[in-house]
Design a protein around this motif. Structure first.
Motif, PDB file in Angstrom:
ATOM      1  N   ARG A  30       0.827  -1.202   0.000  1.00 40.74           N
ATOM      2  CA  ARG A  30       0.000   0.000   0.000  1.00 40.74           C
ATOM      3  C   ARG A  30       0.866   1.258   0.000  1.00 40.74           C
ATOM      4  O   ARG A  30       0.545   2.259  -0.660  1.00 40.74           O
ATOM      5  CB  ARG A  30      -0.943  -0.001   1.199  1.00 40.74           C
ATOM      6  CG  ARG A  30      -2.005  -1.104   1.134  1.00 40.74           C
ATOM      7  CD  ARG A  30      -2.911  -1.073   2.351  1.00 40.74           C
ATOM      8  NE  ARG A  30      -3.692   0.151   2.406  1.00 40.74           N
ATOM      9  CZ  ARG A  30      -4.854   0.328   1.794  1.00 40.74           C
ATOM     10  NH1 ARG A  30      -5.376  -0.644   1.057  1.00 40.74           N
ATOM     11  NH2 ARG A  30      -5.521   1.470   1.918  1.00 40.74           N
ATOM     12  N   GLU A  31       1.962   1.204   0.748  1.00 39.84           N
ATOM     13  CA  GLU A  31       2.879   2.345   0.776  1.00 39.84           C
ATOM     14  C   GLU A  31       3.488   2.581  -0.603  1.00 39.84           C
ATOM     15  O   GLU A  31       3.632   3.721  -1.053  1.00 39.84           O
ATOM     16  CB  GLU A  31       3.980   2.117   1.809  1.00 39.84           C
ATOM     17  CG  GLU A  31       3.523   2.184   3.254  1.00 39.84           C
ATOM     18  CD  GLU A  31       2.745   0.947   3.684  1.00 39.84           C
ATOM     19  OE1 GLU A  31       1.999   1.032   4.689  1.00 39.84           O
ATOM     20  OE2 GLU A  31       2.868  -0.110   3.018  1.00 39.84           O
ATOM     21  N   LEU A  32       3.856   1.498  -1.301  1.00 35.40           N
ATOM     22  CA  LEU A  32       4.457   1.641  -2.624  1.00 35.40           C
ATOM     23  C   LEU A  32       3.509   2.327  -3.602  1.00 35.40           C
ATOM     24  O   LEU A  32       3.928   3.172  -4.407  1.00 35.40           O
ATOM     25  CB  LEU A  32       4.865   0.264  -3.159  1.00 35.40           C
ATOM     26  CG  LEU A  32       6.074  -0.376  -2.469  1.00 35.40           C
ATOM     27  CD1 LEU A  32       6.148  -1.862  -2.809  1.00 35.40           C
ATOM     28  CD2 LEU A  32       7.373   0.317  -2.860  1.00 35.40           C
ATOM     29  N   ALA A  51       4.192   5.868  -5.387  1.00 38.12           N
ATOM     30  CA  ALA A  51       4.155   5.983  -6.849  1.00 38.12           C
ATOM     31  C   ALA A  51       3.356   7.202  -7.287  1.00 38.12           C
ATOM     32  O   ALA A  51       3.769   7.955  -8.177  1.00 38.12           O
ATOM     33  CB  ALA A  51       3.560   4.713  -7.456  1.00 38.12           C
ATOM     34  N   SER A  52       2.222   7.407  -6.653  1.00 35.02           N
ATOM     35  CA  SER A  52       1.400   8.572  -6.979  1.00 35.02           C
ATOM     36  C   SER A  52       2.109   9.866  -6.615  1.00 35.02           C
ATOM     37  O   SER A  52       2.122  10.834  -7.394  1.00 35.02           O
ATOM     38  CB  SER A  52       0.062   8.474  -6.238  1.00 35.02           C
ATOM     39  OG  SER A  52      -0.741   9.599  -6.497  1.00 35.02           O
ATOM     40  N   ALA A  62      -0.336   1.137 -11.840  1.00 39.14           N
ATOM     41  CA  ALA A  62      -0.803   1.539 -13.168  1.00 39.14           C
ATOM     42  C   ALA A  62      -2.107   2.320 -13.087  1.00 39.14           C
ATOM     43  O   ALA A  62      -2.371   3.203 -13.921  1.00 39.14           O
ATOM     44  CB  ALA A  62      -0.989   0.305 -14.057  1.00 39.14           C
ATOM     45  N   GLN A  63      -2.936   2.015 -12.078  1.00 42.41           N
ATOM     46  CA  GLN A  63      -4.196   2.716 -11.908  1.00 42.41           C
ATOM     47  C   GLN A  63      -4.047   3.995 -11.077  1.00 42.41           C
ATOM     48  O   GLN A  63      -4.836   4.929 -11.222  1.00 42.41           O
ATOM     49  CB  GLN A  63      -5.218   1.794 -11.238  1.00 42.41           C
ATOM     50  CG  GLN A  63      -5.547   0.560 -12.064  1.00 42.41           C
ATOM     51  CD  GLN A  63      -6.071   0.922 -13.443  1.00 42.41           C
ATOM     52  OE1 GLN A  63      -7.197   1.394 -13.588  1.00 42.41           O
ATOM     53  NE2 GLN A  63      -5.260   0.706 -14.467  1.00 42.41           N
ATOM     54  N   ALA A  64      -3.043   4.032 -10.213  1.00 43.62           N
ATOM     55  CA  ALA A  64      -2.836   5.201  -9.347  1.00 43.62           C
ATOM     56  C   ALA A  64      -2.061   6.304 -10.036  1.00 43.62           C
ATOM     57  O   ALA A  64      -1.993   7.425  -9.532  1.00 43.62           O
ATOM     58  CB  ALA A  64      -2.103   4.774  -8.072  1.00 43.62           C
ATOM     59  N   THR A  65      -1.458   6.010 -11.194  1.00 40.31           N
ATOM     60  CA  THR A  65      -0.687   6.995 -11.952  1.00 40.31           C
ATOM     61  C   THR A  65      -1.288   7.115 -13.346  1.00 40.31           C
ATOM     62  O   THR A  65      -2.031   6.246 -13.796  1.00 40.31           O
ATOM     63  CB  THR A  65       0.790   6.585 -12.059  1.00 40.31           C
ATOM     64  OG1 THR A  65       0.883   5.302 -12.724  1.00 40.31           O
ATOM     65  CG2 THR A  65       1.436   6.482 -10.691  1.00 40.31           C
ATOM     66  N   LEU A  75      -1.658  -3.089 -20.778  1.00 38.88           N
ATOM     67  CA  LEU A  75      -3.036  -2.659 -20.974  1.00 38.88           C
ATOM     68  C   LEU A  75      -3.507  -1.756 -19.839  1.00 38.88           C
ATOM     69  O   LEU A  75      -4.124  -0.719 -20.070  1.00 38.88           O
ATOM     70  CB  LEU A  75      -3.956  -3.885 -21.073  1.00 38.88           C
ATOM     71  CG  LEU A  75      -3.874  -4.677 -22.376  1.00 38.88           C
ATOM     72  CD1 LEU A  75      -4.580  -6.015 -22.226  1.00 38.88           C
ATOM     73  CD2 LEU A  75      -4.481  -3.882 -23.532  1.00 38.88           C
ATOM     74  N   LEU A  76      -3.199  -2.137 -18.604  1.00 39.65           N
ATOM     75  CA  LEU A  76      -3.626  -1.342 -17.459  1.00 39.65           C
ATOM     76  C   LEU A  76      -2.989   0.045 -17.457  1.00 39.65           C
ATOM     77  O   LEU A  76      -3.598   1.028 -17.043  1.00 39.65           O
ATOM     78  CB  LEU A  76      -3.284  -2.067 -16.154  1.00 39.65           C
ATOM     79  CG  LEU A  76      -4.137  -3.286 -15.805  1.00 39.65           C
ATOM     80  CD1 LEU A  76      -3.522  -4.037 -14.632  1.00 39.65           C
ATOM     81  CD2 LEU A  76      -5.575  -2.867 -15.469  1.00 39.65           C
ATOM     82  N   SER A  77      -1.740   0.127 -17.915  1.00 42.83           N
ATOM     83  CA  SER A  77      -1.016   1.410 -17.909  1.00 42.83           C
ATOM     84  C   SER A  77      -1.205   2.197 -19.193  1.00 42.83           C
ATOM     85  O   SER A  77      -0.629   3.279 -19.345  1.00 42.83           O
ATOM     86  CB  SER A  77       0.474   1.150 -17.682  1.00 42.83           C
ATOM     87  OG  SER A  77       1.039   0.433 -18.777  1.00 42.83           O
TER      88      SER A  77
END
Length: 328
Positions: A16-18, A22-23, A60-63, A93-95
């Motif tokens: 979760r921290e990572l 990332a964001s 990939a979803q948080a950025t 695909l996700l990114s």
């Protein structure tokens, strides 16, 4: 132009921290983010090793802007290359096309866990070669059956394949590896700022040229913090394994082995090789060796989980400004 990246260290932070880092790193202005892929930390003091590919999906979803890359995945022991091909396609695909698959021949620390032993380096490089061939074939969208010396694939098909192909970076450390892998890869990955790595790569027939279109992606540890002595202590506690070098580090099997191998490494030894403390200009001078050697992309490793929030909030922006000004 040199690109500067942030390292998501799975060995020193929880999942979760990572994702949160990332964001924050994207908001701080980093160009790309790389993620290690370990089953175990090098030292027990680091204390973490979440599954990198699950975290990558969340990242990939948080950025939305930064490039993403594994730094690096071994596609030949813990993971069968057909499985790596599938999950790399999914992350692409996700990114939405931001992912690069960084590959390497592995470390005993992570690969011995499946109980298959630890092959000699020549065998590991043969396995990596076959793995790249399998991944490339599966990413064409064709039905693949493959019979190799080390791997077999039986009627495999990637059902969710991105329109933008997944580019592959390969970690190399010397001339022999470069001459073998450069024609098979899209990008060079290395942790030493050696100009001969870039020039040798560019001399290999069939290799993509560094700068256009290939990237040379390096990585350097730093330990920014307001108190230099405290930063040196953190770097010594968490990163003294770095002193061993790749040839030693690739073969040690456990954190206990790394602790024993580094028991005589002193804090001052670590401080000599890793910039520690609040001096951003000193960090810039340490990173400079990479772009002067011809590296196009440089990922920073901020040592210590407890320091990430302050680093990203207070230091990352000014440091990136100084790095970009110096590297022009």
């Amino acid at each position: 132009m040199t690109n500067f990246g942030y390292t998501l260290m799975t060995e020193q932070s929880g999942p979760r921290e990572l994702v949160r880092y990332a964001s924050a790193a994207e908001q701080a202005g980093f160009d790309f983010e790389v993620m290690s892929d370990h089953y175990s930390p090098w030292l027990t003091e680091q204390g973490h090793a979440p599954y990198a590919w699950s975290v990558l999906g969340a990242v990939a979803q948080a950025t939305s802007r930064v490039g993403l890359m594994t730094y690096v995945t071994c596609p030949s022991m813990r993971y069968h290359p057909a499985v790596v091909a599938q999950k790399a396609a999914t992350v692409q695909l996700l990114s939405e096309g931001r992912f690069t698959l960084g590959l390497g021949s592995g470390e005993n620390l992570n690969e011995h866990v499946i109980g298959a032993g630890w092959p000699a380096v020549e065998t590991r490089q043969e396995m990596l070669t076959e793995a790249i061939e399998i991944i490339r074939q599966l990413h064409t969208g064709e039905l693949v059956t493959y019979r190799g010396q080390h791997f077999d694939v039986d009627s495999a098909w990637i059902w969710d394949l991105p329109e933008q192909p997944v580019e592959i970076g390969v970690a190399v450390a010397g001339e022999r590896g470069i001459r073998h892998f450069a024609p098979l890869a899209d990008h060079l990955v290395a942790v030493e700022p050696r100009a001969d790595l870039v020039t040798t790569w560019n001399s290999v027939a069939g290799a993509p040229t560094i700068g256009e279109p290939a990237r040379a992606v390096g990585q350097i540890p730093i330990c920014w913090g307001p108190d230099e002595d405290a930063a040196v202590r953190t770097a010594h506690e968490q990163f003294r394994w770095f002193a061993g070098g790749w040839k030693v580090n690739a073969d040690l099997p456990t954190p206990a082995g790394f602790a024993g191998a580094t028991q005589f490494v002193r804090p001052e030894d670590v401080a000599d090789s890793i910039p520690c403390g609040p001096d951003l200009d000193r960090i810039v001078d340490s990173v400079r060796a990479f772009w002067e050697a011809g590296f196009t992309d440089i990922a920073l490793v901020q040592i210590g989980d407890d320091s990430q929030d302050a680093f990203l909030r207070e230091a990352a922006g000014p440091l990136l400004e100084k790095l970009r000004a110096a590297s022009r």
